[in-house]
Design a protein around this motif. Structure first.
Motif, PDB file in Angstrom:
ATOM      1  N   GLU A  42       0.755  -1.248   0.008  1.00 34.06           N
ATOM      2  CA  GLU A  42       0.079   0.052   0.032  1.00 34.06           C
ATOM      3  C   GLU A  42       0.723   1.111  -0.084  1.00 34.06           C
ATOM      4  OE1 GLU A  42      -3.687   0.299   2.207  1.00 34.06           O
ATOM      5  OE2 GLU A  42      -2.781   1.975   3.361  1.00 34.06           O
ATOM      6  N   ALA A  43       2.043   1.361   0.746  1.00 40.95           N
ATOM      7  CA  ALA A  43       2.780   2.492   0.864  1.00 40.95           C
ATOM      8  C   ALA A  43       3.443   2.698  -0.568  1.00 40.95           C
ATOM      9  CB  ALA A  43       3.671   2.198   2.105  1.00 40.95           C
ATOM     10  N   ILE A  44       3.555   1.562  -1.384  1.00 46.03           N
ATOM     11  CA  ILE A  44       4.372   2.009  -2.760  1.00 46.03           C
ATOM     12  C   ILE A  44       3.340   2.060  -3.843  1.00 46.03           C
ATOM     13  CG2 ILE A  44       5.873   0.682  -4.312  1.00 46.03           C
ATOM     14  CD1 ILE A  44       6.655  -1.337  -1.950  1.00 46.03           C
ATOM     15  N   ALA A  45       1.952   1.325  -3.939  1.00 45.09           N
ATOM     16  CA  ALA A  45       1.674   1.143  -5.157  1.00 45.09           C
ATOM     17  C   ALA A  45       0.104   1.799  -5.059  1.00 45.09           C
ATOM     18  CB  ALA A  45       1.390  -0.235  -5.365  1.00 45.09           C
ATOM     19  N   VAL A  87       1.687   8.797  -6.669  1.00 39.95           N
ATOM     20  CA  VAL A  87       1.941  10.075  -7.210  1.00 39.95           C
ATOM     21  C   VAL A  87       2.823  10.975  -6.129  1.00 39.95           C
ATOM     22  CG1 VAL A  87       0.599  12.256  -7.333  1.00 39.95           C
ATOM     23  CG2 VAL A  87      -0.418  10.422  -8.090  1.00 39.95           C
ATOM     24  N   ALA A  88       2.900  10.588  -5.229  1.00 44.09           N
ATOM     25  CA  ALA A  88       3.663  11.237  -4.232  1.00 44.09           C
ATOM     26  C   ALA A  88       5.291  10.904  -4.533  1.00 44.09           C
ATOM     27  CB  ALA A  88       3.663  10.605  -2.742  1.00 44.09           C
ATOM     28  N   TRP A  89       5.495   9.582  -4.770  1.00 37.23           N
ATOM     29  CA  TRP A  89       6.862   9.135  -5.142  1.00 37.23           C
ATOM     30  C   TRP A  89       7.187   9.921  -6.596  1.00 37.23           C
ATOM     31  CZ3 TRP A  89       9.167   7.058  -9.852  1.00 37.23           C
ATOM     32  CH2 TRP A  89      10.254   6.531  -9.470  1.00 37.23           C
ATOM     33  N   ALA A  90       6.261   9.961  -7.414  1.00 32.30           N
ATOM     34  CA  ALA A  90       6.524  10.634  -8.786  1.00 32.30           C
ATOM     35  C   ALA A  90       6.903  12.073  -8.319  1.00 32.30           C
ATOM     36  CB  ALA A  90       5.284  10.667  -9.596  1.00 32.30           C
ATOM     37  N   GLN A  91       5.952  12.663  -7.735  1.00 39.29           N
ATOM     38  CA  GLN A  91       6.287  14.222  -7.312  1.00 39.29           C
ATOM     39  C   GLN A  91       7.920  14.330  -6.552  1.00 39.29           C
ATOM     40  OE1 GLN A  91       3.135  14.571  -4.629  1.00 39.29           O
ATOM     41  NE2 GLN A  91       1.944  16.101  -5.989  1.00 39.29           N
ATOM     42  N   GLU A 132       8.669  10.401 -18.765  1.00 35.95           N
ATOM     43  CA  GLU A 132       9.686   9.561 -18.172  1.00 35.95           C
ATOM     44  C   GLU A 132       9.381   9.272 -16.641  1.00 35.95           C
ATOM     45  OE1 GLU A 132      13.693  10.373 -18.743  1.00 35.95           O
ATOM     46  OE2 GLU A 132      13.462  10.278 -21.072  1.00 35.95           O
ATOM     47  N   ILE A 133       9.002  10.359 -15.971  1.00 35.50           N
ATOM     48  CA  ILE A 133       8.883  10.084 -14.354  1.00 35.50           C
ATOM     49  C   ILE A 133       7.516   9.204 -14.219  1.00 35.50           C
ATOM     50  CG2 ILE A 133       8.238  11.222 -12.177  1.00 35.50           C
ATOM     51  CD1 ILE A 133      10.289  13.638 -13.273  1.00 35.50           C
TER      52      ILE A 133
END
Length: 317
Positions: free
Chosen positions: A194-197, A203-207, A228-229
């Motif tokens: 859940e924390a990853i996917a 969206v937070a990881w991409a940011q 790319e991101i």
């Protein structure tokens, strides 16, 4: 010549409580959501306990008011974000910290006629029942249903019966840890699916990598445009999904995993990345056999699943 009077339609009141909204609707014993009976209200971590309960009360009473005079309300099914306490009808949704041990089943039971039973289960189990009943997992007896949305939920059907465990939380695939990830999870774990996917976490990881959007819809559009991101973010989440599914299949020998939820629609490629991760288990044919498929129930799946707690009670263990 005698004739048999037609039986009144048997309806379930379905309630789905999630991290962003609560919905209620009437659902037939064929798994069809009755038009004009569906109501929703926002939930979320910023709401007080009273506001959350008022949202539930609003959608339940609105749906009840639409029961046709010639129909029979045979039960209420409630699918809730977990954890849950199945025996006592309590919910403690991770994304709603003001509700810990909240007596949701009894609060809903107080709104419906006394002779109408109320059944509460984790939302992941409900969605699995829906897929097994009228969705993408029909004809299979070893199934995991998944929701990839604000959170990541799941449920299990093994040997044709639901498996919920002693507390009601079996199948909580969102809190299986995935190797190679160190994302902190609200449950206290590290590297939980859940924390990853989940949509917000992807969206937070991409940011953090420089993406300037803020929603799953914007990420989806950026992915389609080849950003790319966005591509890296979706690949990352898809791989984690596949790792968790491979682990679950190693444990309980699944045939089909059916995935729904808002973020599962970010791109069909999400499923391809998950399948590639599963395919790496080259020496374990019993793992690589698992089919990962999108829900066949569009946005109705959670409500159909809640109704299945009533209409398919024979499958409940």
């Amino acid at each position: 010549m005698s004739s048999t009077a037609p039986q009144p339609p048997a309806l379930a009141l379905a309630v789905d409580l999630g991290g962003t909204k609560v919905e209620a609707a009437l659902v037939t014993d064929q798994g069809v959501v009755l038009p004009g009976t569906r109501f929703r209200s926002p939930t979320g971590p910023q709401r007080t306990s009273d506001e959350l309960q008022a949202a539930v009360d609003e959608v339940v009473t609105s749906a009840l008011a639409t029961v046709p005079t010639d129909a029979t309300l045979v039960g209420v099914g409630v699918g809730s974000a977990g954890p849950v306490d199945e025996e006592h009808g309590l919910v403690s949704p991770l994304n709603m910290p003001v509700w810990r041990g909240h007596p949701l089943r009894d609060r809903i039971a107080a709104l419906v006629p006394e002779d109408v039973p109320v059944t509460l289960r984790m939302d992941g189990l409900a969605i699995t029942l829906a897929e097994h009943w009228v969705g993408a997992a029909q004809g299979y007896d070893h199934v995991m249903g998944m929701i990839v949305s604000t959170g990541v939920g799941g449920g299990l059907i093994l040997h044709g019966r639901t498996v919920s465990g002693p507390t009601g939380n079996a199948g909580h695939i969102g809190h299986v840890e995935c190797g190679g990830y160190d994302d902190p999870c609200a449950c206290g774990g590290t590297g939980c699916l859940e924390a990853i996917a989940s949509g917000p976490k992807t969206v937070a990881w991409a940011q953090r990598q420089g993406f300037d959007g803020s929603t799953g819809e914007e990420l989806s559009a950026a992915y389609a445009a080849g950003d790319e991101i966005a591509v890296a973010a979706v690949k990352r989440s898809g791989r984690a999904l596949g790792q968790a599914i491979a682990a679950a299949t190693s444990l309980v020998d699944l045939e089909v995993v059916a995935i729904g939820g808002g973020f599962s629609h970010v791109t069909p490629d999400l499923f391809e990345y998950a399948r590639k991760a599963v395919a790496e288990r080259v020496e374990f044919g019993f793992v690589t056999k698992v089919r990962i498929v999108p829900t066949a129930l569009s946005q109705d799946g959670p409500l159909i699943g809640a109704a299945a707690l009533v209409h398919r009670a024979d499958v409940l263990r």
